[in-house]
Design a protein around this motif. Sequence first.
Motif: not given
Length: 116
Positions: A12-14, A86-87, A108-113
């Motif tokens: 996602v974007q900031p 936020r980043p 197992q986790g999930t990535q957030v970028t």
Amino acid sequence: QVQLVESGGGLVQPGESLRLTCTISPSISIFRDIEWYRQAPGKEREWVAALDRRAGANYADSVKDRFTMSRDNAKSSVYLKMTSLRPEDTAVYYCTAQRPFDKPYWGQGTQVTVAS
């Protein structure tokens, strides 16, 4: 067998929002307290939020007023609603739960970028 499965991560974007889900089997009812942690690249795992079904929710200062944790017993799930991302929120997000006299269980986790 206890299993925690996270979902809902993404890019996602900031300033945007995401909602993470942690689905617990066989039943969320066996846990009183469920927590979210995150781990950014090159950093140690960091506590984010906790939800106790009696005491309510608590949040790390870095996410307070932006993140909200909730629980749906009927869906055996907990959620982490993240707003104004936020980043520096970029990380792998994990949910964890532990019963008295038992080991902690982790998903197992999930990535957030968060990036523009």
